[in-house]
Design a protein around this motif. Structure first.
Motif, short mmCIF file in Angstrom:
data_model
loop_
_atom_site.label_atom_id
_atom_site.label_comp_id
_atom_site.label_asym_id
_atom_site.label_seq_id
_atom_site.Cartn_x
_atom_site.Cartn_y
_atom_site.Cartn_z
N TYR A 137 0.83 -1.20 0.00
CA TYR A 137 0.00 0.00 0.00
C TYR A 137 0.87 1.25 0.00
CZ TYR A 137 -3.22 3.61 1.66
OH TYR A 137 -3.93 4.77 1.80
N TRP A 138 1.91 1.26 0.84
CA TRP A 138 2.82 2.40 0.93
C TRP A 138 3.46 2.70 -0.42
CZ3 TRP A 138 8.23 2.15 0.23
CH2 TRP A 138 8.92 3.34 0.50
N ALA A 139 3.77 1.65 -1.20
CA ALA A 139 4.42 1.83 -2.49
C ALA A 139 3.55 2.60 -3.48
CB ALA A 139 4.80 0.47 -3.08
N GLN A 140 2.25 2.65 -3.23
CA GLN A 140 1.33 3.38 -4.12
C GLN A 140 1.23 4.86 -3.74
OE1 GLN A 140 -2.48 1.34 -4.17
NE2 GLN A 140 -1.48 -0.61 -3.76
N LEU A 141 1.78 5.23 -2.59
CA LEU A 141 1.66 6.60 -2.10
C LEU A 141 2.83 7.46 -2.53
CD1 LEU A 141 0.59 5.75 1.57
CD2 LEU A 141 -0.91 6.25 -0.38
N THR A 142 2.64 8.77 -2.48
CA THR A 142 3.72 9.72 -2.72
C THR A 142 4.27 10.17 -1.38
OG1 THR A 142 2.67 10.49 -4.76
CG2 THR A 142 4.38 11.90 -3.79
N ASP A 143 5.36 9.53 -0.97
CA ASP A 143 5.96 9.79 0.34
C ASP A 143 7.23 10.62 0.14
OD1 ASP A 143 6.92 9.78 2.90
OD2 ASP A 143 7.05 7.59 3.10
N HIS A 144 7.36 11.72 0.89
CA HIS A 144 8.57 12.55 0.80
C HIS A 144 9.80 11.75 1.23
CE1 HIS A 144 6.43 16.30 -0.06
NE2 HIS A 144 5.50 15.84 0.75
N HIS A 145 9.63 10.81 2.15
CA HIS A 145 10.67 9.84 2.47
C HIS A 145 10.40 8.63 1.59
CE1 HIS A 145 11.19 11.77 6.71
NE2 HIS A 145 12.03 12.29 5.84
N ASP A 146 11.01 8.59 0.42
CA ASP A 146 10.60 7.62 -0.60
C ASP A 146 11.35 6.29 -0.53
OD1 ASP A 146 13.05 8.53 -1.42
OD2 ASP A 146 12.40 9.21 -3.40
N SER A 147 12.09 6.06 0.54
CA SER A 147 12.73 4.76 0.73
C SER A 147 12.47 4.30 2.16
CB SER A 147 14.23 4.83 0.46
OG SER A 147 14.88 5.68 1.40
N ALA A 148 12.54 3.00 2.37
CA ALA A 148 12.31 2.43 3.70
C ALA A 148 13.03 1.09 3.78
CB ALA A 148 10.81 2.24 3.95
N PRO A 149 13.61 0.77 4.93
CA PRO A 149 14.32 -0.51 5.06
C PRO A 149 13.36 -1.68 4.91
CG PRO A 149 14.04 0.54 7.20
CD PRO A 149 13.61 1.55 6.19
N ASP A 150 13.88 -2.78 4.40
CA ASP A 150 13.06 -3.99 4.25
C ASP A 150 12.63 -4.53 5.61
OD1 ASP A 150 13.27 -3.93 1.49
OD2 ASP A 150 15.10 -5.16 1.47
N LYS A 151 13.49 -4.35 6.61
CA LYS A 151 13.19 -4.86 7.95
C LYS A 151 12.72 -3.72 8.85
CE LYS A 151 16.95 -8.26 7.60
NZ LYS A 151 18.26 -8.69 8.19
N VAL A 152 11.62 -3.94 9.53
CA VAL A 152 11.16 -3.01 10.56
C VAL A 152 11.60 -3.58 11.90
CG1 VAL A 152 9.20 -1.90 11.67
CG2 VAL A 152 9.20 -2.22 9.19
N TRP A 153 12.59 -2.95 12.51
CA TRP A 153 13.15 -3.47 13.76
C TRP A 153 12.29 -3.07 14.96
CZ3 TRP A 153 17.56 -6.29 15.23
CH2 TRP A 153 18.34 -6.75 14.17
N GLY A 154 12.35 -3.93 15.96
CA GLY A 154 11.65 -3.67 17.21
C GLY A 154 11.98 -4.75 18.21
N VAL A 155 11.05 -5.01 19.11
CA VAL A 155 11.27 -5.98 20.19
C VAL A 155 10.03 -6.85 20.35
CG1 VAL A 155 11.62 -6.25 22.68
CG2 VAL A 155 12.91 -4.52 21.42
N ALA A 156 10.23 -8.14 20.56
CA ALA A 156 9.13 -9.05 20.86
C ALA A 156 9.18 -9.44 22.33
CB ALA A 156 9.20 -10.30 19.99
N TYR A 157 8.02 -9.45 22.97
CA TYR A 157 7.90 -9.83 24.38
C TYR A 157 7.02 -11.08 24.49
CZ TYR A 157 9.35 -4.98 25.26
OH TYR A 157 10.02 -3.78 25.29
N ARG A 158 7.47 -12.04 25.28
CA ARG A 158 6.60 -13.19 25.58
C ARG A 158 5.89 -12.90 26.89
NH1 ARG A 158 8.28 -19.45 26.69
NH2 ARG A 158 8.79 -18.56 28.73
N ILE A 159 4.57 -12.96 26.86
CA ILE A 159 3.75 -12.66 28.04
C ILE A 159 3.46 -13.95 28.80
CG2 ILE A 159 1.64 -11.59 28.85
CD1 ILE A 159 3.59 -9.70 27.36
#
Length: 256
Positions: A71-93
């Motif tokens: 969906y993002w690829a169809q938009l006109t974003d001023h930041h027109d590149s983005a990393p393939d990986k979205v980093w973060g943290v996973a928690y086991r509850i």
């Protein structure tokens, strides 16, 4: 927008939660494992309105959401590149606290977020003893989809930076959320930085530096001379509030 192929209706046996915003440094209660890593198929953007915590209903702030990459690829974003990986943290509850944590998250992750499940990939070097199995972990993630009314879509980066700088809520300045995210991402891995977050952070720092300079005693003195007709500067002077400290307490979310 097409639903991401990784979204599934059934919950896995273990409850894992993926945090890509403030959850990275402000973890949920009752977790026994915290693992850095990434998800794919999404783009992280400051395109979600926040009326609580970092803004108010009258003057909403901005926080991050994940956007389906197709969906993002169809938009006109001023930041027109983005990393393939979205980093973060996973928690086991903890198994016997899952319902309690879900209730907490439903309160915390308000303002248009919906629940998705997506494969989470642990970072290289994570001890295999803390992993439930080899391969990706199915993790829950809160996403502010484009269908919700709090989704803003693409914004001019400088205007967005100005908005974040000036926004404030019960949990503190919106800019502290931005800088907290930048610092937390940089601490996860040598490859976990996010250009969108870093660029906004740099813009907000520049705004803060300019506002601090304009609020300095020397500038006040020059402005006073100008207003008195004793200087050569413009008679228009604006006294801006000094930027807050990044050492302020990061989050004080309401839990009920």
């Amino acid at each position: 927008m097409s639903v991401n192929d990784s979204v599934v209706p059934a919950e896995p046996a273990e409850f894992w939660l993926f945090g890509y915003g403030s959850l990275i440094w402000k973890p949920p209660p009752h977790f026994d494992r915290r693992i850095p890593g990434w998800v794919t198929g999404y783009v992280r953007r400051f395109w979600q309105v926040i009326m609580h915590h970092r803004g108010t209903p009258e003057a909403p702030g901005r926080v991050v959401t994940l956007i389906d990459r197709s969906y993002w690829a169809q938009l006109t974003d001023h930041h027109d590149s983005a990393p393939d990986k979205v980093w973060g943290v996973a928690y086991r509850i903890l198994a016997d606290r899952v319902d309690e944590v879900k209730e907490y998250l439903d309160i915390r992750e308000i303002n248009g977020y919906s629940i998705h499940y997506t494969p989470f990939h642990p970072a290289a070097g994570v001890d295999s003893l803390v992993l439930p199995r080899a391969g990706p972990i199915q993790a829950l993630v809160y996403i502010g989809t484009p269908e919700n009314e709090q989704f803003t879509g693409p914004q001019d980066p400088q205007k967005l930076a100005q908005h974040i700088y000036h926004s404030h809520g019960p949990s503190g300045p919106n800019r502290e959320y931005l800088w907290g995210l930048e610092n937390s991402l940089d601490a996860l891995s040598t490859e976990s930085g996010d250009e969108h977050v870093t660029d906004l952070s740099n813009r907000v720092r520049a705004i803060a530096a300019q506002q601090e300079k304009e609020n300095s005693p020397a500038d006040k003195s020059r402005a006073a001379y100008s207003l008195a007709g004793l200087g050569t500067e413009s008679s228009q002077y604006h006294n801006f509030r000094r930027a807050g400290s990044v050492d302020e307490q990061e989050e004080t979310e309401k839990t009920s």
